[in-house]
Write a protein that holds these residues in place. Structure first.
Motif, PDB file in Angstrom:
ATOM      1  N   ASP A   1       0.826  -1.211   0.000  1.00  0.00           N
ATOM      2  CA  ASP A   1       0.000   0.000   0.000  1.00  0.00           C
ATOM      3  C   ASP A   1       0.860   1.260   0.000  1.00  0.00           C
ATOM      4  OD1 ASP A   1      -2.503  -1.216  -0.065  1.00  0.00           O
ATOM      5  OD2 ASP A   1      -2.624  -1.374   2.115  1.00  0.00           O
ATOM      6  N   LEU A   2       1.884   1.288   0.841  1.00  0.00           N
ATOM      7  CA  LEU A   2       2.762   2.461   0.891  1.00  0.00           C
ATOM      8  C   LEU A   2       3.513   2.649  -0.420  1.00  0.00           C
ATOM      9  CD1 LEU A   2       4.143   2.120   4.518  1.00  0.00           C
ATOM     10  CD2 LEU A   2       2.535   3.832   3.653  1.00  0.00           C
ATOM     11  N   TYR A   3       3.921   1.553  -1.033  1.00  0.00           N
ATOM     12  CA  TYR A   3       4.591   1.601  -2.334  1.00  0.00           C
ATOM     13  C   TYR A   3       3.668   2.228  -3.379  1.00  0.00           C
ATOM     14  CZ  TYR A   3       7.307  -0.195  -6.321  1.00  0.00           C
ATOM     15  OH  TYR A   3       8.043  -0.323  -7.463  1.00  0.00           O
ATOM     16  N   ALA A   4       2.402   1.812  -3.367  1.00  0.00           N
ATOM     17  CA  ALA A   4       1.432   2.359  -4.321  1.00  0.00           C
ATOM     18  C   ALA A   4       1.131   3.830  -4.033  1.00  0.00           C
ATOM     19  CB  ALA A   4       0.147   1.542  -4.293  1.00  0.00           C
ATOM     20  N   LEU A   5       1.055   4.201  -2.772  1.00  0.00           N
ATOM     21  CA  LEU A   5       0.798   5.599  -2.410  1.00  0.00           C
ATOM     22  C   LEU A   5       1.942   6.513  -2.828  1.00  0.00           C
ATOM     23  CD1 LEU A   5      -0.837   5.219   1.108  1.00  0.00           C
ATOM     24  CD2 LEU A   5      -1.924   6.103  -0.962  1.00  0.00           C
ATOM     25  N   ASN A   6       3.155   5.969  -2.873  1.00  0.00           N
ATOM     26  CA  ASN A   6       4.331   6.739  -3.292  1.00  0.00           C
ATOM     27  C   ASN A   6       4.620   6.587  -4.773  1.00  0.00           C
ATOM     28  OD1 ASN A   6       5.093   7.965  -0.795  1.00  0.00           O
ATOM     29  ND2 ASN A   6       5.659   5.936  -0.085  1.00  0.00           N
ATOM     30  N   ASN A   7       3.613   6.187  -5.530  1.00  0.00           N
ATOM     31  CA  ASN A   7       3.692   6.059  -6.989  1.00  0.00           C
ATOM     32  C   ASN A   7       4.762   5.079  -7.450  1.00  0.00           C
ATOM     33  OD1 ASN A   7       1.607   7.953  -7.377  1.00  0.00           O
ATOM     34  ND2 ASN A   7       3.069   9.620  -7.114  1.00  0.00           N
ATOM     35  N   GLY A   8       4.864   3.945  -6.769  1.00  0.00           N
ATOM     36  CA  GLY A   8       5.775   2.894  -7.199  1.00  0.00           C
ATOM     37  C   GLY A   8       5.361   2.368  -8.568  1.00  0.00           C
ATOM     38  N   CYS A   9       6.325   2.091  -9.401  1.00  0.00           N
ATOM     39  CA  CYS A   9       6.018   1.753 -10.794  1.00  0.00           C
ATOM     40  C   CYS A   9       5.715   0.282 -11.033  1.00  0.00           C
ATOM     41  CB  CYS A   9       7.187   2.169 -11.697  1.00  0.00           C
ATOM     42  SG  CYS A   9       8.671   1.181 -11.424  1.00  0.00           S
ATOM     43  N   CYS A  10       6.323  -0.603 -10.296  1.00  0.00           N
ATOM     44  CA  CYS A  10       6.282  -2.021 -10.661  1.00  0.00           C
ATOM     45  C   CYS A  10       5.915  -2.892  -9.466  1.00  0.00           C
ATOM     46  CB  CYS A  10       7.628  -2.441 -11.213  1.00  0.00           C
ATOM     47  SG  CYS A  10       8.295  -1.305 -12.433  1.00  0.00           S
ATOM     48  N   ALA A  11       4.702  -2.728  -8.942  1.00  0.00           N
ATOM     49  CA  ALA A  11       4.284  -3.478  -7.756  1.00  0.00           C
ATOM     50  C   ALA A  11       4.290  -4.981  -8.009  1.00  0.00           C
ATOM     51  CB  ALA A  11       2.898  -3.026  -7.309  1.00  0.00           C
ATOM     52  N   GLU A  12       3.857  -5.384  -9.184  1.00  0.00           N
ATOM     53  CA  GLU A  12       3.801  -6.820  -9.505  1.00  0.00           C
ATOM     54  C   GLU A  12       5.202  -7.430  -9.512  1.00  0.00           C
ATOM     55  OE1 GLU A  12       1.435 -10.192 -11.142  1.00  0.00           O
ATOM     56  OE2 GLU A  12       0.656  -8.166 -11.258  1.00  0.00           O
ATOM     57  N   ALA A  13       6.164  -6.727 -10.060  1.00  0.00           N
ATOM     58  CA  ALA A  13       7.529  -7.253 -10.120  1.00  0.00           C
ATOM     59  C   ALA A  13       8.179  -7.296  -8.739  1.00  0.00           C
ATOM     60  CB  ALA A  13       8.373  -6.391 -11.054  1.00  0.00           C
ATOM     61  N   ARG A  14       7.843  -6.361  -7.877  1.00  0.00           N
ATOM     62  CA  ARG A  14       8.475  -6.278  -6.566  1.00  0.00           C
ATOM     63  C   ARG A  14       7.778  -7.143  -5.519  1.00  0.00           C
ATOM     64  NH1 ARG A  14      11.437  -1.543  -3.894  1.00  0.00           N
ATOM     65  NH2 ARG A  14      11.335  -2.112  -1.716  1.00  0.00           N
ATOM     66  N   PHE A  15       6.435  -7.151  -5.530  1.00  0.00           N
ATOM     67  CA  PHE A  15       5.669  -7.840  -4.502  1.00  0.00           C
ATOM     68  C   PHE A  15       4.990  -9.114  -4.997  1.00  0.00           C
ATOM     69  CE2 PHE A  15       5.972  -3.485  -3.089  1.00  0.00           C
ATOM     70  CZ  PHE A  15       6.202  -3.609  -1.741  1.00  0.00           C
ATOM     71  N   GLY A  16       4.920  -9.305  -6.293  1.00  0.00           N
ATOM     72  CA  GLY A  16       4.232 -10.467  -6.839  1.00  0.00           C
ATOM     73  C   GLY A  16       2.732 -10.303  -6.861  1.00  0.00           C
ATOM     74  N   ALA A  17       2.245  -9.102  -6.611  1.00  0.00           N
ATOM     75  CA  ALA A  17       0.806  -8.827  -6.591  1.00  0.00           C
ATOM     76  C   ALA A  17       0.577  -7.380  -7.002  1.00  0.00           C
ATOM     77  CB  ALA A  17       0.241  -9.050  -5.196  1.00  0.00           C
ATOM     78  N   GLU A  18      -0.560  -7.140  -7.606  1.00  0.00           N
ATOM     79  CA  GLU A  18      -0.921  -5.765  -7.962  1.00  0.00           C
ATOM     80  C   GLU A  18      -1.399  -5.021  -6.730  1.00  0.00           C
ATOM     81  OE1 GLU A  18      -3.346  -4.985 -11.325  1.00  0.00           O
ATOM     82  OE2 GLU A  18      -2.652  -6.788 -12.356  1.00  0.00           O
ATOM     83  N   ALA A  19      -1.156  -3.742  -6.718  1.00  0.00           N
ATOM     84  CA  ALA A  19      -1.619  -2.899  -5.611  1.00  0.00           C
ATOM     85  C   ALA A  19      -3.129  -2.721  -5.694  1.00  0.00           C
ATOM     86  CB  ALA A  19      -0.929  -1.540  -5.669  1.00  0.00           C
ATOM     87  N   PRO A  20      -3.784  -2.533  -4.556  1.00  0.00           N
ATOM     88  CA  PRO A  20      -5.228  -2.283  -4.570  1.00  0.00           C
ATOM     89  C   PRO A  20      -5.544  -0.971  -5.273  1.00  0.00           C
ATOM     90  CG  PRO A  20      -4.423  -2.502  -2.314  1.00  0.00           C
ATOM     91  CD  PRO A  20      -3.256  -2.579  -3.212  1.00  0.00           C
ATOM     92  N   GLN A  21      -6.766  -0.857  -5.711  1.00  0.00           N
ATOM     93  CA  GLN A  21      -7.187   0.338  -6.444  1.00  0.00           C
ATOM     94  C   GLN A  21      -7.148   1.575  -5.543  1.00  0.00           C
ATOM     95  OE1 GLN A  21     -10.976  -0.195  -8.277  1.00  0.00           O
ATOM     96  NE2 GLN A  21     -10.849   1.676  -9.447  1.00  0.00           N
TER      97      GLN A  21
END
Length: 98
Positions: free
Chosen positions: A43-63
């Motif tokens: 969630d924090l990664y997505a809030l900070n505009n992380g580019c590649c959540a799937e590559a880093r966490f293996g899952a897409e960030a929530p909407q």
């Protein structure tokens, strides 16, 4: 029904519709992905505009990661003993599914 209950119900529905980051990372099984507080970190990664959540966490960030953050932090805290055991390589003999 009070207006507070209706608001809480709507908030809960929005959280469920966007998907919980903690539950998504539990199913990811990506080698090298974070295990401890993984949903909160996603969630924090997505809030900070992380580019590649799937590559880093293996899952897409929530909407809506801002709405999901408190629930993920709570669930990650409850699952912390299991996360620590996994990170340390301790087998607890726990299995899931039907």
């Amino acid at each position: 029904m009070s207006s507070t209950a209706v608001r809480m119900g709507c908030l809960l529905l929005m959280l469920l519709s966007s998907g919980c980051a903690t539950l998504r990372t539990l199913d990811a099984a990506k080698p090298g992905a974070p295990v401890i507080y993984a949903g909160t970190r996603l969630d924090l990664y997505a809030l900070n505009n992380g580019c590649c959540a799937e590559a880093r966490f293996g899952a897409e960030a929530p909407q809506y990661p801002g709405l999901d953050l408190p629930a993920s932090a709570l669930l990650d805290t409850l699952l912390l003993p299991f996360s620590l055991a996994t990170e340390l390589g301790v087998s607890l003999g726990v299995s899931g599914g039907l």
